[in-house]
Design a protein around this motif. Sequence first.
Motif, PDB file in Angstrom:
ATOM      1  N   UNK A  10       0.839  -1.206   0.000  1.00 54.04           N
ATOM      2  CA  UNK A  10       0.000   0.000   0.000  1.00 54.04           C
ATOM      3  C   UNK A  10       0.871   1.251   0.000  1.00 54.04           C
ATOM      4  N   UNK A  11       1.904   1.240   0.822  1.00 57.16           N
ATOM      5  CA  UNK A  11       2.834   2.351   0.914  1.00 57.16           C
ATOM      6  C   UNK A  11       4.231   1.886   0.507  1.00 57.16           C
ATOM      7  N   UNK A  12       4.983   2.814  -0.081  1.00 50.34           N
ATOM      8  CA  UNK A  12       6.365   2.540  -0.457  1.00 50.34           C
ATOM      9  C   UNK A  12       7.259   3.617   0.138  1.00 50.34           C
ATOM     10  N   UNK A  13       8.333   3.199   0.783  1.00 56.84           N
ATOM     11  CA  UNK A  13       9.251   4.124   1.437  1.00 56.84           C
ATOM     12  C   UNK A  13      10.630   3.992   0.807  1.00 56.84           C
ATOM     13  N   UNK A  14      11.220   5.126   0.417  1.00 58.75           N
ATOM     14  CA  UNK A  14      12.551   5.147  -0.160  1.00 58.75           C
ATOM     15  C   UNK A  14      13.600   5.193   0.953  1.00 58.75           C
ATOM     16  N   UNK A  15      14.678   4.427   0.770  1.00 64.18           N
ATOM     17  CA  UNK A  15      15.795   4.447   1.705  1.00 64.18           C
ATOM     18  C   UNK A  15      16.982   5.134   1.030  1.00 64.18           C
ATOM     19  N   UNK A  16      17.669   5.971   1.780  1.00 63.40           N
ATOM     20  CA  UNK A  16      18.792   6.725   1.253  1.00 63.40           C
ATOM     21  C   UNK A  16      20.092   6.306   1.935  1.00 63.40           C
ATOM     22  N   UNK A  17      21.174   6.349   1.168  1.00 61.62           N
ATOM     23  CA  UNK A  17      22.477   5.966   1.707  1.00 61.62           C
ATOM     24  C   UNK A  17      22.976   7.001   2.716  1.00 61.62           C
ATOM     25  N   UNK A  18      23.437   6.508   3.856  1.00 64.04           N
ATOM     26  CA  UNK A  18      23.952   7.376   4.906  1.00 64.04           C
ATOM     27  C   UNK A  18      25.219   6.775   5.494  1.00 64.04           C
ATOM     28  N   UNK A  19      26.160   7.659   5.837  1.00 58.53           N
ATOM     29  CA  UNK A  19      27.367   7.207   6.522  1.00 58.53           C
ATOM     30  C   UNK A  19      27.046   7.022   7.999  1.00 58.53           C
ATOM     31  N   UNK A  20      27.582   5.956   8.594  1.00 59.73           N
ATOM     32  CA  UNK A  20      27.346   5.676  10.007  1.00 59.73           C
ATOM     33  C   UNK A  20      28.629   5.148  10.630  1.00 59.73           C
ATOM     34  N   UNK A  21      28.596   5.001  11.958  1.00 65.42           N
ATOM     35  CA  UNK A  21      29.768   4.521  12.679  1.00 65.42           C
ATOM     36  C   UNK A  21      29.345   3.467  13.686  1.00 65.42           C
ATOM     37  N   UNK A  22      30.132   2.400  13.770  1.00 62.68           N
ATOM     38  CA  UNK A  22      29.862   1.340  14.724  1.00 62.68           C
ATOM     39  C   UNK A  22      30.270   1.793  16.123  1.00 62.68           C
ATOM     40  N   UNK A  23      29.874   1.048  17.181  1.00 62.73           N
ATOM     41  CA  UNK A  23      30.284   1.416  18.543  1.00 62.73           C
ATOM     42  C   UNK A  23      31.794   1.528  18.710  1.00 62.73           C
ATOM     43  N   UNK A  24      32.570   0.792  17.874  1.00 67.47           N
ATOM     44  CA  UNK A  24      34.030   0.870  17.962  1.00 67.47           C
ATOM     45  C   UNK A  24      34.608   2.013  17.147  1.00 67.47           C
ATOM     46  N   UNK A  25      33.732   2.736  16.417  1.00 69.81           N
ATOM     47  CA  UNK A  25      34.197   3.868  15.624  1.00 69.81           C
ATOM     48  C   UNK A  25      34.455   3.559  14.168  1.00 69.81           C
ATOM     49  N   UNK A  26      34.217   2.318  13.732  1.00 72.48           N
ATOM     50  CA  UNK A  26      34.443   1.955  12.335  1.00 72.48           C
ATOM     51  C   UNK A  26      33.380   2.583  11.441  1.00 72.48           C
ATOM     52  N   UNK A  27      33.813   3.063  10.296  1.00 74.38           N
ATOM     53  CA  UNK A  27      32.900   3.707   9.343  1.00 74.38           C
ATOM     54  C   UNK A  27      32.207   2.666   8.471  1.00 74.38           C
ATOM     55  N   UNK A  28      30.923   2.843   8.224  1.00 76.81           N
ATOM     56  CA  UNK A  28      30.205   1.988   7.286  1.00 76.81           C
ATOM     57  C   UNK A  28      29.065   2.777   6.661  1.00 76.81           C
ATOM     58  N   UNK A  29      28.401   2.172   5.671  1.00 80.81           N
ATOM     59  CA  UNK A  29      27.324   2.851   4.940  1.00 80.81           C
ATOM     60  C   UNK A  29      26.062   2.004   5.011  1.00 80.81           C
ATOM     61  N   UNK A  30      24.940   2.671   5.248  1.00 79.59           N
ATOM     62  CA  UNK A  30      23.678   1.977   5.432  1.00 79.59           C
ATOM     63  C   UNK A  30      22.572   2.759   4.721  1.00 79.59           C
ATOM     64  N   UNK A  31      21.627   2.040   4.144  1.00 81.87           N
ATOM     65  CA  UNK A  31      20.455   2.657   3.519  1.00 81.87           C
ATOM     66  C   UNK A  31      19.304   2.624   4.523  1.00 81.87           C
ATOM     67  N   UNK A  32      18.752   3.801   4.832  1.00 79.50           N
ATOM     68  CA  UNK A  32      17.623   3.921   5.742  1.00 79.50           C
ATOM     69  C   UNK A  32      16.836   5.171   5.392  1.00 79.50           C
ATOM     70  N   UNK A  33      15.622   5.324   5.886  1.00 78.87           N
ATOM     71  CA  UNK A  33      14.805   6.483   5.492  1.00 78.87           C
ATOM     72  C   UNK A  33      15.376   7.798   6.005  1.00 78.87           C
ATOM     73  N   UNK A  34      15.182   8.851   5.219  1.00 82.36           N
ATOM     74  CA  UNK A  34      15.543  10.198   5.650  1.00 82.36           C
ATOM     75  C   UNK A  34      14.378  10.759   6.447  1.00 82.36           C
ATOM     76  N   UNK A  35      14.536  10.806   7.744  1.00 78.01           N
ATOM     77  CA  UNK A  35      13.419  11.162   8.613  1.00 78.01           C
ATOM     78  C   UNK A  35      13.022  12.617   8.475  1.00 78.01           C
ATOM     79  N   UNK A  36      13.932  13.471   7.994  1.00 76.80           N
ATOM     80  CA  UNK A  36      13.611  14.887   7.861  1.00 76.80           C
ATOM     81  C   UNK A  36      12.942  15.239   6.548  1.00 76.80           C
ATOM     82  N   UNK A  37      12.774  14.251   5.652  1.00 77.67           N
ATOM     83  CA  UNK A  37      12.184  14.521   4.343  1.00 77.67           C
ATOM     84  C   UNK A  37      10.734  14.031   4.291  1.00 77.67           C
TER      85      UNK A  37
END
Length: 306
Positions: free
Chosen positions: A92-119
Motif C-alpha cells: 500500500x505504501x512505499x518508502x525510499x531508503x537513502x544511503x547514509x554514513x554511520x559509525x559502529x560502537x568501535x568507531x568503524x565507518x560503514x554505509x547503510x540505507x535507511x529512510x531520511x526522517x527529515x524529508x
Amino acid sequence: MFLFYFIPLIFAPMRLILLGTLTVFLFSACEKDISVHVQTSVPQLVVEGIIENNNYPQVILTHSLNYFSSIDSLTLINMYVHDATVSVSTGVKTMELKEQKAFSPSGAEYYVYRPELGQPGDLFKGKSGETYTLQISTDNKTYKAVTSIPLTGMHLDSLWATKVLLDNDTTKVRLWARITDNPTSNNYVRYFTKVNRRPFLPSLNSVIDDHIVNGTTFEIPLDAGVDRNTKPDPVTYALFSRGDTITLKFCNIDNSTWDFWRTVDYAFNTNGNPFSSPTRIIGNVNGALGYWGGYEVSYKTIYIRK
C-alpha cells in the motif's frame, strides 16, 4: 554495525600415500601432490536488510570478495555499494531508503540505507503481522526479496542463571530461559545477548525452532553472544559472570530468516573442519547473496548477583 560474513569452504591439498614393504627392515613410500586451483569468482551483490517491529528498516549493500583477497581497511570501505535505489513496500505504501554514513560502537565507518526522517514521504516502522517487499536497483540490475514480521510465535516467559564450576573459578554462570511456543507450528527465533553496556551480539548458534517442542513450554540454555571477528575461548565463551547485567533480545523471525542464519551459523562453526559437509548459505534475495529479514523483538533483563 550488523555486517555478516559468508564462510567459504577450505579445500586442503590432497595427498595419496602408497606404502609397500620391501623387506622386514626397509620400507619405501611414494607421494604425489595434487594441486587444487580455486577460480576467481565474479563479485556479487551482498544484502543484509532488517526491519524490526517499531523500528525503521536498515539495509547494508556490499560486494562479495574472493576467498584469497587481501583484507585491509581500504578494501572494506570499497566493498560498499553506493548510489543504489532502495525501497521498502507494504503493498500500500512505499518508502525510499537513502544511503547514509554511520559509525559502529568501535568507531568503524560503514554505509547503510535507511529512510531520511527529515524529508516528506510515506515513512513507516515495522509492524507485527505485516509483510514487506525490499527492492534494490544497482548496476543496471534489480533485486527483490520479501519478508514478514511474525504476529505470533514463541513467548519468552522468564530468565535465570545457574552456577558453573570451572576448576577453581566460581564466577561463571549459565543463562537459562523458559519459553512457551504457540501451538501453530513452524515458529522460529533468533536471539542476542548484551552484557552491561556492551553491544548486542548473537551466539555461535543463534537460532531456535519448534520442530520438537511445538505447542509446549520448555527450558533451554542460552549461550552468550560472541564477537565473530575474534576467536572465542572454547571453555568459557558461552558463559556469563557474576555481577553481569544481561539483556536478552528475543526475536521471532520467519522461515527464510531462520534458514539464512541457521546455515550461516553452521558454516561458521564448521569452518576449517575437513570432515564437515559442504554448506550452502540459504538467502532470500533473488539474484544476490544475503537476506532481507523481519524481526518481532522483545527484551528481558536479569542481574546476576555476585
